[in-house]
Design an enzyme around this catalytic site. Structure first.
Site, PDB file in Angstrom:
ATOM      1  N   HIS A  37       1.021  -1.290  -0.376  1.00 24.88           N
ATOM      2  CA  HIS A  37      -0.172   0.068   0.221  1.00 24.88           C
ATOM      3  C   HIS A  37       0.917   1.625   0.183  1.00 24.88           C
ATOM      4  CE1 HIS A  37      -3.828   1.897   0.697  1.00 24.88           C
ATOM      5  NE2 HIS A  37      -3.060   2.701   0.847  1.00 24.88           N
ATOM      6  N   HIS A  40      -5.210   4.666  10.242  1.00 22.77           N
ATOM      7  CA  HIS A  40      -4.010   6.331  10.285  1.00 22.77           C
ATOM      8  C   HIS A  40      -4.925   6.910  11.087  1.00 22.77           C
ATOM      9  CE1 HIS A  40      -5.621   6.498   6.785  1.00 22.77           C
ATOM     10  NE2 HIS A  40      -5.448   7.774   6.459  1.00 22.77           N
ATOM     11  N   ASP A  80      -6.729  17.451   9.646  1.00 20.73           N
ATOM     12  CA  ASP A  80      -7.532  17.791   9.198  1.00 20.73           C
ATOM     13  C   ASP A  80      -7.586  17.178   8.152  1.00 20.73           C
ATOM     14  OD1 ASP A  80      -8.849  18.895  11.767  1.00 20.73           O
ATOM     15  OD2 ASP A  80     -10.361  19.549  10.695  1.00 20.73           O
ATOM     16  N   HIS A 122      -8.261   7.143  12.450  1.00 21.84           N
ATOM     17  CA  HIS A 122      -9.514   6.831  11.341  1.00 21.84           C
ATOM     18  C   HIS A 122      -8.644   5.102  10.478  1.00 21.84           C
ATOM     19  CE1 HIS A 122      -7.622   9.767   8.616  1.00 21.84           C
ATOM     20  NE2 HIS A 122      -8.248   8.741   7.389  1.00 21.84           N
TER      21      HIS A 122
HETATM   22 FE   LIG Z   1      -7.072   8.909   5.637  1.00 22.01          FE
END
Ligand SMILES: [Fe+2]
Length: 385
Positions: free
Chosen positions: A263, A300, A306, A336
């Site tokens: 990834h 992560h 933000d 998240h």
């Molecule tokens: Fe993200």
């Protein structure tokens, strides 16, 4: 834009006499950024660009803040923003901080009876739906679905749409927006490993030049206000210019994705940078090809930025229940990651058709009242099984 562009007629040497056929002078204007240290354009006008005739109304369009100190993840349903006739009135700021504003708009009509200028912010206009023509004092650019239009601050423009069905995702940036520096060499040329090159950048190619007097309304945005200024000469009166400061277009479909065996982190998707936020393009691509790879992202912690994702098209593998036009806000300070089942679902898949635009801001964003009208309050619990 960090490469040189010349359009129309200019004299062989700057700051020298450049005369019309009747012997009178054209009016030169140096249009610079960051004082005289940033990019600039040298343009030649039929008339003085300074002829303010009248200043009419001044009114606030500053967004009303609903949430200041926010740590809740949100989903906003962007297509619930109602279409409106007027281009400026249709623009709804949903997220904002002192560096930038994230705006959704569904304008039905072209700017007919006024010109527009944002003096405070570069505007990055992503065309989600619609096509037409961006008309500026420095030339015109045709646009269609998937285009980013970059309008540097201070450029006077109009926007013409082909139909009434338009959806725009706009970032207004108080910091200049550039392409990432790491993809340019010390001469400014885009490097071989850049996901786009100069051929993908569409510069203005057609100048509209009018030598007209009358009442020309420019709606000027400054410090959260719109000021209606009437000029005595047509704002599109440039016969030629050269330099580095001009509007341009780049299509998200021309972004060549960087992939790997495992990834790849979000910076491989980066398309634009400022010193206050980055913009990334998630485009259709092959997934990671290590035999044990997990195509879905790992959880992560964006501990100091933000994350705003605007979903454009395709199937969004890492999210459940996300549709085109939705925005997810994952605020700084909490981790998240993929929704339940998304990691498992991704294993063995070879490619994705997802198309999304991400804006990661280094300062926290405030949520506006306009955003709360289209907010999903339950989204922050959507990682529970
Ligand atoms: Fe993200």
């Amino acid at each position: 834009m960090p490469f040189y562009h010349k359009l129309g007629n200019i004299p062989p040497k700057r700051h020298t006499q450049f005369r019309k056929s009747d012997g009178s002078l054209y009016y030169e204007q140096l249009f610079g950024t960051i004082g005289f240290d940033g990019m600039s354009t040298n343009s030649y006008h039929e008339q003085r660009p300074t002829q303010v005739k009248e200043i009419k109304r001044q009114y606030s369009v500053a967004p009303k803040i609903a949430l200041k100190n926010n740590i809740k993840s949100y989903r906003f349903k962007g297509f619930q923003v109602k279409p409106e006739d007027d281009y400026l009135e249709s623009r709804k700021t949903v997220l904002v901080n002192s560096d930038c504003a994230i705006v959704l708009a569904a304008p039905k009509q072209s700017t007919k009876d006024y010109f527009y200028k944002n003096t405070d912010a570069d505007e990055l206009i992503f065309i989600h739906k619609g096509s037409g023509r961006l008309r500026t004092m420095l030339g015109n650019i045709n646009f269609k679905y998937g285009d980013y239009l970059l309008v540097p601050r201070g450029i006077i423009y109009k926007i013409d749409f082909d139909t009434q069905d338009n959806r725009l995702f706009i970032v207004e940036s108080h910091r200049p927006i550039y392409t990432p520096k790491r993809y340019r060499n010390w001469f400014g040329q885009l490097l071989e490993y850049s996901p786009f090159c100069e051929r993908d950048i569409r510069q203005p190619q057609e100048l509209e030049t009018y030598n007209e007097n009358g009442d020309f309304l420019i709606k000027v945005k400054k410090q959260g206000d719109i000021i209606e200024m009437v000029y005595a000469s047509h704002p599109f009166d440039v016969v030629g210019y050269d330099g580095y400061n001009y509007p341009y277009a780049f299509s998200i479909h021309d972004f060549e994705p960087i992939t790997g065996r495992v990834h790849q982190p979000p910076p491989v998707h980066q398309t634009f940078e400022t010193d206050a936020f980055v913009v990334c393009s998630f485009v259709p691509r092959l997934y990671d090809y290590h035999p044990q790879s997990i195509p879905a992202p790992y959880n992560h912690s964006n501990i100091d930025s933000d994350e705003v994702l605007y979903y454009v098209d395709g199937d969004f593998m890492s999210r459940n229940d996300i549709e085109a036009g939705h925005i997810s806000l994952h605020p700084a300070g909490i981790p998240h990651g993929p929704h339940p089942g998304a990691t498992e679902r991704s294993i063995g898949q070879v490619k994705t058709d997802e198309l999304a635009v991400m804006v990661d801001t280094f300062k926290p964003l405030m949520v506006t009242e306009e955003a709360m009208k289209i907010a999903d309050e339950g989204y922050y619990k959507s990682w529970l099984e």
